[in-house]
Scaffold this active site. Structure first.
Site, PDB file in Angstrom:
ATOM      1  N   GLU A 141      -8.245   0.424  -7.262  1.00 29.38           N
ATOM      2  CA  GLU A 141      -8.495   0.615  -8.430  1.00 29.38           C
ATOM      3  C   GLU A 141      -9.886   1.229  -9.058  1.00 29.38           C
ATOM      4  O   GLU A 141     -10.602   0.521  -8.048  1.00 29.38           O
ATOM      5  CB  GLU A 141      -7.996  -0.421  -9.431  1.00 29.38           C
ATOM      6  CG  GLU A 141      -6.389  -0.857  -9.478  1.00 29.38           C
ATOM      7  CD  GLU A 141      -6.018  -1.861 -10.408  1.00 29.38           C
ATOM      8  OE1 GLU A 141      -6.826  -2.518 -10.829  1.00 29.38           O
ATOM      9  OE2 GLU A 141      -4.814  -1.922 -10.417  1.00 29.38           O
ATOM     10  N   ASN A 154      -3.405  -0.900  -3.020  1.00 31.27           N
ATOM     11  CA  ASN A 154      -3.920  -0.047  -4.120  1.00 31.27           C
ATOM     12  C   ASN A 154      -5.274  -0.430  -4.342  1.00 31.27           C
ATOM     13  O   ASN A 154      -6.019  -1.503  -4.033  1.00 31.27           O
ATOM     14  CB  ASN A 154      -3.125  -0.445  -5.484  1.00 31.27           C
ATOM     15  CG  ASN A 154      -2.837  -2.021  -5.612  1.00 31.27           C
ATOM     16  OD1 ASN A 154      -2.869  -2.789  -4.732  1.00 31.27           O
ATOM     17  ND2 ASN A 154      -2.739  -2.334  -7.004  1.00 31.27           N
ATOM     18  N   GLU A 163       0.918   2.895  -1.658  1.00 28.92           N
ATOM     19  CA  GLU A 163       1.773   3.893  -0.756  1.00 28.92           C
ATOM     20  C   GLU A 163       0.991   5.243  -0.298  1.00 28.92           C
ATOM     21  O   GLU A 163       1.056   5.562   0.874  1.00 28.92           O
ATOM     22  CB  GLU A 163       2.996   4.474  -1.467  1.00 28.92           C
ATOM     23  CG  GLU A 163       4.080   3.263  -1.924  1.00 28.92           C
ATOM     24  CD  GLU A 163       3.511   2.774  -3.205  1.00 28.92           C
ATOM     25  OE1 GLU A 163       2.532   2.330  -3.644  1.00 28.92           O
ATOM     26  OE2 GLU A 163       4.575   2.197  -3.989  1.00 28.92           O
TER      27      GLU A 163
HETATM   28  N1  THU Z   1       0.705   0.735  -7.773  1.00 27.31           N
HETATM   29  C1  THU Z   1       0.984   0.795  -6.627  1.00 27.31           C
HETATM   30  O1  THU Z   1      -0.019   0.456  -5.689  1.00 27.31           O
HETATM   31  N2  THU Z   1       1.962   1.746  -6.312  1.00 27.31           N
HETATM   32  C2  THU Z   1       2.919   1.771  -7.213  1.00 27.31           C
HETATM   33  O2  THU Z   1       4.043   2.682  -6.730  1.00 27.31           O
HETATM   34  C3  THU Z   1       3.085   1.895  -8.607  1.00 27.31           C
HETATM   35  C4  THU Z   1       1.673   1.367  -9.024  1.00 27.31           C
HETATM   36  C5  THU Z   1      -0.619   0.071  -8.492  1.00 27.31           C
HETATM   37  C6  THU Z   1      -1.467   0.948  -9.334  1.00 27.31           C
HETATM   38  C7  THU Z   1      -2.373   0.136 -10.056  1.00 27.31           C
HETATM   39  O3  THU Z   1      -3.280  -0.258  -9.240  1.00 27.31           O
HETATM   40  C8  THU Z   1      -1.147  -1.056 -10.176  1.00 27.31           C
HETATM   41  O4  THU Z   1      -0.147  -1.061  -9.076  1.00 27.31           O
HETATM   42  C9  THU Z   1      -0.753  -1.271 -11.742  1.00 27.31           C
HETATM   43  O5  THU Z   1      -0.079  -0.144 -11.843  1.00 27.31           O
END
Ligand code: THU
Length: 135
Positions: A47, A45, A58
């Site tokens: 941000e 992820n 994903e």
């Molecule tokens: N997140 C993911 O990487 N995949 C998901 O399917 C759900 C959420 C991340 C987004 C954000 O950086 C952190 O998890 C908290 O929501």
């Protein structure tokens, strides 16, 4: 076709999660996408300070595979602190790009959950079906 080794996906997803850019949520996620011919593409992820611009692990793994020209997939492994399933947006993108594949959920402990993407999105919006409208 060789048997899927969930441990390989766990290791790759866990490694990817170490690169997560998650200063706001402090919730690192890693994904490992397995192609039909055994290659693994990773995502974490990422941000942004404008929170809505955040991209999940994903979708970053899928983007990496698509950039490399991959089209056929077998499984995705997702590592998160509590073994959470993918968000709704990722379920749609997994369905669109990968179809009905195995989904392994890993946490920091020994818990593994095995699902199918069709179970995660039982009534999908399916772009292929849009074509039927013109017929
Ligand atoms: N997140 C993911 O990487 N995949 C998901 O399917 C759900 C959420 C991340 C987004 C954000 O950086 C952190 O998890 C908290 O929501």
């Amino acid at each position: 076709m060789e048997k899927i080794e969930p441990e390989l996906l766990k290791t790759a997803a866990r490694e990817a999660a170490k690169n997560a850019h998650a200063p706001y949520s402090r919730y690192p996620v890693g994904a490992a996408l397995l192609t039909i011919d055994g290659k693994i593409y990773r995502g974490c992820n990422v941000e942004a300070s404008s929170y809505g611009l955040t991209v999940c692990a994903e979708r970053n793994a899928i983007a990496a595979a698509v950039v490399a020209g991959e089209k056929h997939f077998r499984a995705i492994g997702i590592f998160s602190p509590n073994g959470a399933p993918p968000c709704g947006a990722c379920r749609q993108v997994i369905w669109d790009i990968c179809g009905d594949i195995d989904v392994f959920l890993f946490d920091e402990y020994e818990k593994v959950q095995r699902l199918r993407s069709a179970d995660l999105l039982p009534t999908p919006f399916d772009n292929n079906k849009l074509k039927d409208i013109d017929d």
